[in-house]
Design an enzyme around this catalytic site. Structure first.
Site, mmCIF file in Angstrom:
data_model
loop_
_atom_site.group_PDB
_atom_site.id
_atom_site.type_symbol
_atom_site.label_atom_id
_atom_site.label_comp_id
_atom_site.label_asym_id
_atom_site.label_seq_id
_atom_site.Cartn_x
_atom_site.Cartn_y
_atom_site.Cartn_z
ATOM 1 N N SER A 219 37.469 -3.181 46.326
ATOM 2 C CA SER A 219 38.656 -3.190 45.956
ATOM 3 C C SER A 219 39.056 -1.580 46.222
ATOM 4 O O SER A 219 38.072 -0.713 46.136
ATOM 5 C CB SER A 219 38.724 -3.332 44.427
ATOM 6 O OG SER A 219 40.095 -2.946 43.945
ATOM 7 N N TYR B 269 36.029 -2.862 35.803
ATOM 8 C CA TYR B 269 36.364 -3.268 36.957
ATOM 9 C C TYR B 269 36.238 -2.217 38.285
ATOM 10 O O TYR B 269 35.314 -2.578 39.057
ATOM 11 C CB TYR B 269 37.652 -4.027 37.203
ATOM 12 C CG TYR B 269 38.065 -4.630 38.470
ATOM 13 C CD1 TYR B 269 37.472 -5.861 38.966
ATOM 14 C CD2 TYR B 269 38.944 -4.090 39.294
ATOM 15 C CE1 TYR B 269 37.902 -6.357 40.009
ATOM 16 C CE2 TYR B 269 39.258 -4.496 40.550
ATOM 17 C CZ TYR B 269 38.724 -5.657 40.904
ATOM 18 O OH TYR B 269 39.174 -6.109 42.212
HETATM 19 P P1 NAD Z 1 40.359 -15.753 42.758
HETATM 20 O O1 NAD Z 1 40.413 -15.736 41.174
HETATM 21 O O2 NAD Z 1 41.485 -16.545 43.397
HETATM 22 O O3 NAD Z 1 38.917 -15.716 43.562
HETATM 23 C C1 NAD Z 1 37.878 -15.344 42.977
HETATM 24 C C2 NAD Z 1 36.667 -16.446 43.213
HETATM 25 O O4 NAD Z 1 35.398 -15.952 42.714
HETATM 26 C C3 NAD Z 1 37.091 -17.782 42.975
HETATM 27 O O5 NAD Z 1 36.825 -18.771 43.796
HETATM 28 C C4 NAD Z 1 35.787 -18.172 41.676
HETATM 29 O O6 NAD Z 1 35.486 -19.392 41.823
HETATM 30 C C5 NAD Z 1 34.912 -17.182 42.027
HETATM 31 N N1 NAD Z 1 34.174 -16.880 41.103
HETATM 32 C C6 NAD Z 1 34.422 -16.038 39.730
HETATM 33 N N2 NAD Z 1 33.378 -16.139 39.125
HETATM 34 C C7 NAD Z 1 32.387 -16.577 39.486
HETATM 35 C C8 NAD Z 1 31.199 -17.233 39.174
HETATM 36 N N3 NAD Z 1 30.521 -16.936 38.063
HETATM 37 N N4 NAD Z 1 30.273 -17.922 40.004
HETATM 38 C C9 NAD Z 1 30.905 -18.455 41.033
HETATM 39 N N5 NAD Z 1 31.933 -17.894 41.647
HETATM 40 C C10 NAD Z 1 32.775 -17.371 40.927
HETATM 41 O O7 NAD Z 1 40.851 -14.017 43.251
HETATM 42 P P2 NAD Z 1 41.199 -13.224 44.573
HETATM 43 O O8 NAD Z 1 42.345 -12.402 44.137
HETATM 44 O O9 NAD Z 1 41.330 -13.965 45.800
HETATM 45 O O10 NAD Z 1 40.073 -12.363 44.537
HETATM 46 C C11 NAD Z 1 38.984 -12.567 45.704
HETATM 47 C C12 NAD Z 1 38.233 -11.108 45.681
HETATM 48 O O11 NAD Z 1 38.971 -9.917 45.988
HETATM 49 C C13 NAD Z 1 37.512 -10.567 44.350
HETATM 50 O O12 NAD Z 1 36.064 -9.924 44.639
HETATM 51 C C14 NAD Z 1 38.335 -9.661 43.992
HETATM 52 O O13 NAD Z 1 37.858 -8.619 43.042
HETATM 53 C C15 NAD Z 1 39.030 -8.845 45.159
HETATM 54 N N6 NAD Z 1 40.296 -8.173 45.150
HETATM 55 C C16 NAD Z 1 41.264 -8.757 44.738
HETATM 56 C C17 NAD Z 1 42.456 -8.188 44.877
HETATM 57 C C18 NAD Z 1 43.825 -8.726 44.573
HETATM 58 O O14 NAD Z 1 44.851 -8.221 44.346
HETATM 59 N N7 NAD Z 1 43.925 -10.014 44.300
HETATM 60 C C19 NAD Z 1 42.654 -6.723 44.982
HETATM 61 C C20 NAD Z 1 41.168 -6.320 45.433
HETATM 62 C C21 NAD Z 1 39.996 -6.870 45.271
#
Ligand code: NAD
Length: 247
Positions: free
Chosen positions: A145, A158
């Site tokens: 991130s 985080y």
């Molecule tokens: P999301 O919640 O849709 O996806 C997160 C995924 O992680 C889900 O598929 C979930 O099943 C999996 N997960 C969480 N805990 C778990 C566990 N204990 N065991 C197995 N799987 C687990 O969210 P997203 O926004 O698509 O995030 C994906 C990645 O991108 C993450 O690492 C997040 O930190 C990063 N990110 C997101 C953003 C944003 O703005 N959405 C910004 C920066 C970084």
């Protein structure tokens, strides 16, 4: 029998950014191993939709599940070329509210955002080394991130886990080269169900970021695909924030 086409495991790939990455790599000719913690039906349905794909359920807070995930992912087509550590969790806590960032919050975020991706690389290491023997280095892409690069983000715990993941990315890049490349994509705000009600952040990206919008999951998938495609880049943290860091 071993597949002749490359295979990618994308963690957390039944929703949000992970689903877009899986779709993109599938369109580029990869067989894809989909994964999530809970949504088995969605995972199986998505695998059928993609065609050359399979799904594995695993809770990444549990080391036995991590081991089973890599075992099943490598067994699916007899090879593993790319590991995308996308799964991650967040907690929204105002940075000034130090009491709300309890030891429990720290431990949970650290386990999923730092320990799990490191363990998956360790467990997949021998399979990824075999990719190099076939002619192209194995490849790891961690989804971190912008909060791990700048003093920003949903909460201090985080942001600290994503900064740790960025450093792990560079350390592993150095340790595993030349057989395995390790890079990260560091998104700013991405439009996913997770961020649907983050109105302050949405306004910030619309008004202040040079690109005047948050990223789509497909924008991040494209950045991941770019790192996967290169046989030379390693140890890079690709900031994908629409230029917000410049302001
Ligand atoms: P999301 O919640 O849709 O996806 C997160 C995924 O992680 C889900 O598929 C979930 O099943 C999996 N997960 C969480 N805990 C778990 C566990 N204990 N065991 C197995 N799987 C687990 O969210 P997203 O926004 O698509 O995030 C994906 C990645 O991108 C993450 O690492 C997040 O930190 C990063 N990110 C997101 C953003 C944003 O703005 N959405 C910004 C920066 C970084």
């Amino acid at each position: 029998m071993k597949a002749t086409h490359p295979v990618a495991l994308v963690t957390g790939s039944t929703s949000g950014i992970g689903a877009a990455i899986a779709r993109r790599l599938s369109a580029e000719g990869f067989s894809v191993v989909l994964h999530s913690r809970q949504s088995v039906e969605a995972g199986l349905g998505f695998a059928r939709e993609l065609g050359s794909a399979t799904y594995v359920q695993a809770d990444l807070s549990n080391d036995a599940d991590r081991i089973r995930l890599i075992d099943e992912a490598t067994a699916a087509w007899g090879r593993l070329d790319v590991l995308v550590n996308n799964a991650g969790i967040s907690r929204v806590i105002p940075h000034a509210d130090l009491d709300a960032a309890t030891p429990d919050v720290w431990h949970q975020l650290h386990e999923i955002n730092v320990v799990a991706p490191f363990r998956l690389v360790a467990l997949a290491q021998s399979a990824l080394r075999e990719a190099a023997e076939r002619g192209r280095p194995g490849c790891v892409v961690n989804v971190s991130s912008h909060a791990g690069v700048r003093p920003k983000g949903a909460s201090i715990p985080y942001a600290a886990t994503k900064a740790a993941l960025n450093h792990v990315t560079r350390l592993l890049a150095l340790s595993l080269a030349p057989a395995i490349r390790v890079n990260a994509v560091a998104p700013g705000l991405v439009d996913t169900p997770l961020t649907a009600d983050w109105t302050d952040a949405q306004r910030l990206w619309k008004e202040r970021s040079p690109m005047r919008r948050a990223a789509s999951p497909e924008d991040i998938a494209q950045a991941v695909a770019l790192l996967v495609a290169s046989d030379y880049l390693t140890g890079e943290i690709l900031l994908s924030d629409g230029g917000l860091n410049l302001t």
